[in-house]
Design a protein around this motif. Structure first.
Motif, PDB file in Angstrom:
ATOM      1  N   SER A 138      18.244  27.434 -39.087  1.00  0.00           N
ATOM      2  CA  SER A 138      17.428  27.042 -40.236  1.00  0.00           C
ATOM      3  C   SER A 138      17.262  25.532 -40.217  1.00  0.00           C
ATOM      4  CB  SER A 138      18.088  27.485 -41.548  1.00  0.00           C
ATOM      5  OG  SER A 138      19.235  26.692 -41.805  1.00  0.00           O
ATOM      6  N   SER A 139      16.570  25.001 -41.183  1.00  0.00           N
ATOM      7  CA  SER A 139      16.364  23.558 -41.251  1.00  0.00           C
ATOM      8  C   SER A 139      17.522  22.840 -41.918  1.00  0.00           C
ATOM      9  CB  SER A 139      15.060  23.243 -42.010  1.00  0.00           C
ATOM     10  OG  SER A 139      15.100  23.810 -43.309  1.00  0.00           O
ATOM     11  N   ASP A 140      18.554  23.565 -42.348  1.00  0.00           N
ATOM     12  CA  ASP A 140      19.738  22.929 -42.924  1.00  0.00           C
ATOM     13  C   ASP A 140      20.437  22.063 -41.878  1.00  0.00           C
ATOM     14  OD1 ASP A 140      19.148  24.315 -45.170  1.00  0.00           O
ATOM     15  OD2 ASP A 140      20.945  25.555 -45.211  1.00  0.00           O
ATOM     16  N   THR A 141      21.042  20.963 -42.305  1.00  0.00           N
ATOM     17  CA  THR A 141      21.722  20.057 -41.369  1.00  0.00           C
ATOM     18  C   THR A 141      23.223  20.009 -41.608  1.00  0.00           C
ATOM     19  OG1 THR A 141      21.287  18.183 -42.851  1.00  0.00           O
ATOM     20  CG2 THR A 141      19.671  18.617 -41.119  1.00  0.00           C
ATOM     21  N   ILE A 142      23.762  21.036 -42.229  1.00  0.00           N
ATOM     22  CA  ILE A 142      25.170  21.049 -42.577  1.00  0.00           C
ATOM     23  C   ILE A 142      26.071  20.980 -41.349  1.00  0.00           C
ATOM     24  CG2 ILE A 142      25.254  23.569 -42.613  1.00  0.00           C
ATOM     25  CD1 ILE A 142      27.277  21.100 -44.783  1.00  0.00           C
ATOM     26  N   LEU A 143      25.618  21.492 -40.193  1.00  0.00           N
ATOM     27  CA  LEU A 143      26.449  21.482 -38.996  1.00  0.00           C
ATOM     28  C   LEU A 143      26.740  20.062 -38.526  1.00  0.00           C
ATOM     29  CD1 LEU A 143      25.046  24.448 -36.851  1.00  0.00           C
ATOM     30  CD2 LEU A 143      27.060  24.400 -38.331  1.00  0.00           C
ATOM     31  N   ALA A 144      25.785  19.161 -38.689  1.00  0.00           N
ATOM     32  CA  ALA A 144      26.011  17.765 -38.302  1.00  0.00           C
ATOM     33  C   ALA A 144      27.119  17.155 -39.157  1.00  0.00           C
ATOM     34  CB  ALA A 144      24.718  16.972 -38.442  1.00  0.00           C
ATOM     35  N   ASP A 145      27.070  17.387 -40.465  1.00  0.00           N
ATOM     36  CA  ASP A 145      28.115  16.884 -41.358  1.00  0.00           C
ATOM     37  C   ASP A 145      29.461  17.508 -41.023  1.00  0.00           C
ATOM     38  OD1 ASP A 145      26.818  15.346 -43.971  1.00  0.00           O
ATOM     39  OD2 ASP A 145      25.428  16.736 -43.030  1.00  0.00           O
ATOM     40  N   SER A 178      21.435  26.757 -49.642  1.00  0.00           N
ATOM     41  CA  SER A 178      21.800  26.951 -48.242  1.00  0.00           C
ATOM     42  C   SER A 178      21.067  28.151 -47.674  1.00  0.00           C
ATOM     43  CB  SER A 178      23.313  27.170 -48.111  1.00  0.00           C
ATOM     44  OG  SER A 178      23.647  27.500 -46.777  1.00  0.00           O
ATOM     45  N   THR A 179      20.734  28.051 -46.393  1.00  0.00           N
ATOM     46  CA  THR A 179      20.084  29.151 -45.683  1.00  0.00           C
ATOM     47  C   THR A 179      20.972  29.602 -44.544  1.00  0.00           C
ATOM     48  OG1 THR A 179      17.894  28.256 -46.186  1.00  0.00           O
ATOM     49  CG2 THR A 179      18.032  29.862 -44.398  1.00  0.00           C
ATOM     50  N   ALA A 180      21.243  30.882 -44.470  1.00  0.00           N
ATOM     51  CA  ALA A 180      22.113  31.418 -43.422  1.00  0.00           C
ATOM     52  C   ALA A 180      21.384  31.476 -42.093  1.00  0.00           C
ATOM     53  CB  ALA A 180      22.598  32.819 -43.811  1.00  0.00           C
TER      54      ALA A 180
END
Length: 591
Positions: free
Chosen positions: A508-515, A103-105
């Motif tokens: 960041s390029s993480d997509t955790i917010l969508a989930d 994960s990237t903050a």
């Protein structure tokens, strides 16, 4: 010779027998024969297409619980090219160490875009110090505390991370207190070394990025107000990064999608899920932008309710691209450049210019404003408030009181009925005015609170206070854990308040917010414009999830905007002073 060979053979036979006996004992103690018999009997009736795959699946359920074995952290860059923290988690799974989650903050940006260069330099140094401290916190304190723990215990680990962060904050405060006392003692012991009272210098007038102003104009003498800076733990990004990494690790171990894993954390049974309505950034203006217009910081595109996510995003993309073409034709190629949120930044002097431009673009692509496409406005009222004049500067030199702002928003919505959302239309200090605004406009517009509310972890403890909104914006950054986001969303639901999940400029390029948005059943998402890789990645992830839910027949849609009507509480009825006598008289007199 023969005797020697016979003895060797006997020893070998005894060794083989002893080995067999130890093997029998070993397998019996671990229940292997019984478990083998059970699965073999079951498989005979199941007749699985993949026999060895079924065996592997069965024995995997009997293996030891995976535990965290190693945590690696490093400094990388966010979408703005700023330093941030990335965390990787390794676990022992079936006796082998495996990489499972990362994960990237997201970065936190407290300064406005037009802040003086010297402040930006100070902010850059503080940011680097925070990243260095975050990496040290993870390596020295958080990682050792999480080794050998089950990563699927999200709440337990989040609590532990916050407990360690609170301890570090107390140590930081104590260290600062000792340093201050030491400096004060040195100054008292040697007055000659203490700094003499400095003569107050008259600050040089800075030229506003919106152009030169006439002498005496409101704009030229005004200083942009800043919210008091909250003193947090230096390196607090470690908390958010670690919590997200644990979440991704848990999802990988359970062999499910992150949104499915988060749903499991809530212990809530939901048959159908509604895809959050996207609010897509199209144009940016506001205090820090060129031109005189201040009151619209972000103009947002909102698709028609009931439209599939894929179709809605495609329509918004058409509009976005058309706006770019129109701005290029009017103001040159530079008008087609985008900012950190992915939106265009044209030079405008009135809010109507932004709205008219987008309305024209909507018509040009064959859509209808107010039917196919709606508007949301991020007002960021705290950024346009003049502390000296106690008024809001909606355009350069045009000041309005709180009541004036309510009238202004009402008139704007009457002239542009496609506006169905206002974000931070007033400051959090305007408690009475906020209530008046909601009473007047909440029947036809979502009133959404962003900066007016505390961070999610504080919202859980403090609640909404006296400011009640249609929806609250939640962000995952700094000291906020995944568990905090889930609890804050529940607090909002308990208050009959909708939830919006928002991304930040330093994403960041993480997509955790969508989930996360799907799992907590957020009403809206605000990830930025349909441009820039880190923005589009979130919307693409939403499409991916929506298709999966549709395939499972677990997807539902809302056919209309249902605005939560926010009215002040009804006054309590006055107590009846009449004394009712037993004989039935009501005038309080004896018969």
């Amino acid at each position: 010779m023969a005797t020697s060979m016979s003895r060797a053979s006997e020893r070998s036979a005894r060794d083989i027998f002893d080995t067999k006996q130890r093997a029998v004992k070993f397998y019996k103690e671990n229940g292997v024969p019984q478990k083998l018999e059970d699965i073999l009997n079951s498989m005979f009736y199941e007749n699985p297409p993949d026999v060895y795959g079924r065996l592997s699946e069965y024995f995997e359920t009997l293996s030891k619980t995976p535990i965290i074995s190693k945590i690696v952290t490093r400094e990388i860059l966010d979408s703005k090219g700023q330093p941030t923290v990335q965390t990787d988690i390794y676990c022992i799974v079936k006796g082998l160490e495996k990489f499972l989650g990362s994960s990237t903050a997201s970065s936190y940006n407290s300064l406005p875009e037009n802040a003086p260069q010297e402040k930006k330099e100070v902010d850059d140094k503080e940011r680097q110090d925070n990243i260095n401290a975050a990496i040290e916190h993870i390596q020295t304190h958080l990682a050792p505390a999480l080794i050998n723990r089950d990563p699927c215990q999200q709440q337990t680990i989040d609590n532990l991370i916050l407990e360690l962060a609170n301890t570090l904050k107390q140590e930081q405060d104590e260290k600062q207190r000792i340093e201050q006392e030491k400096a004060a003692a040195e100054a008292e012991a040697d007055p000659s070394n203490s700094s003499l009272p400095s003569v107050k210098e008259t600050p040089a007038k800075s030229v506003s990025p919106k152009g030169k102003k006439k002498i005496g104009s409101a704009k030229s003498s005004m200083v942009i107000p800043e919210e008091p800076k909250e003193e947090l733990l230096i390196g607090c990004s470690a908390v958010c990064s670690m919590s997200q990494a644990v979440l991704m690790t848990g999802a990988a171990l359970k062999k499910c999608q992150p949104y499915e894993y988060i749903i499991g954390l809530t212990s809530e049974v939901v048959e159908k899920y509604e895809i959050p309505t996207p609010m897509l950034n199209v144009m940016n203006s506001g205090r820090a932008a060129a031109g005189k217009q201040n009151v619209i910081k972000e103009l947002l595109l909102i698709p028609k309710p009931g439209t599939s996510l894929k179709k809605g995003l495609k329509q918004m993309q058409y509009v976005f691209n058309q706006v770019g073409k129109m701005l290029t034709a009017k103001q040159g190629v530079s008008a087609n450049f985008v900012n950190d949120m992915g939106g265009y930044c044209p030079t405008v002097d009135k809010p109507e210019q932004l709205l008219d431009t987008v309305q024209e673009a909507i018509t040009n692509v064959g859509l209808t404003t107010g039917e196919d496409v709606f508007f949301g406005i991020n007002c960021a009222a705290h950024e346009i408030f003049d502390m000296d004049k106690a008024k809001y500067e909606v355009t350069s030199g045009v000041m309005k009181t709180c009541d004036d702002m309510i009238e202004f928003y009402g008139d704007l919505i009457n002239r542009y009925p496609a506006i169905i959302a206002l974000i931070d239309p007033l400051r959090k200090h305007e408690i009475e005015g906020w209530g008046k605004l909601c009473e007047r406009l909440s029947e036809k517009c979502f009133i959404i609170g962003d900066y007016v509310y505390p961070r999610p972890e504080r919202l859980i403890q403090e609640g909404f206070g006296e400011l009640h909104s249609s929806a609250v914006s939640l962000k995952l950054q700094r000291l906020t854990t995944v568990s905090d986001m889930l609890h804050a969303a529940q607090v909002a639901k308990d208050e009959k308040t909708l939830v919006m999940i928002s991304d930040v400029a330093g994403a960041s390029s993480d997509t955790i917010l969508a989930d996360l948005a799907i799992s907590i059943r957020a009403k809206f998402v605000k990830f930025g414009a349909p441009s820039r890789g880190e923005r589009v990645a979130q919307y693409n992830r939403l499409i991916q999830i929506s298709e999966a839910l549709e395939e499972q027949d677990r997807l539902t849609t809302s056919e209309a905007f249902n605005f939560p009507v926010l009215k002040p509480p009804e006054p309590e009825p006055e107590p009846d002073n009449a004394i009712q006598e037993e004989d039935g008289t009501s005038n309080g007199q004896a018969s």
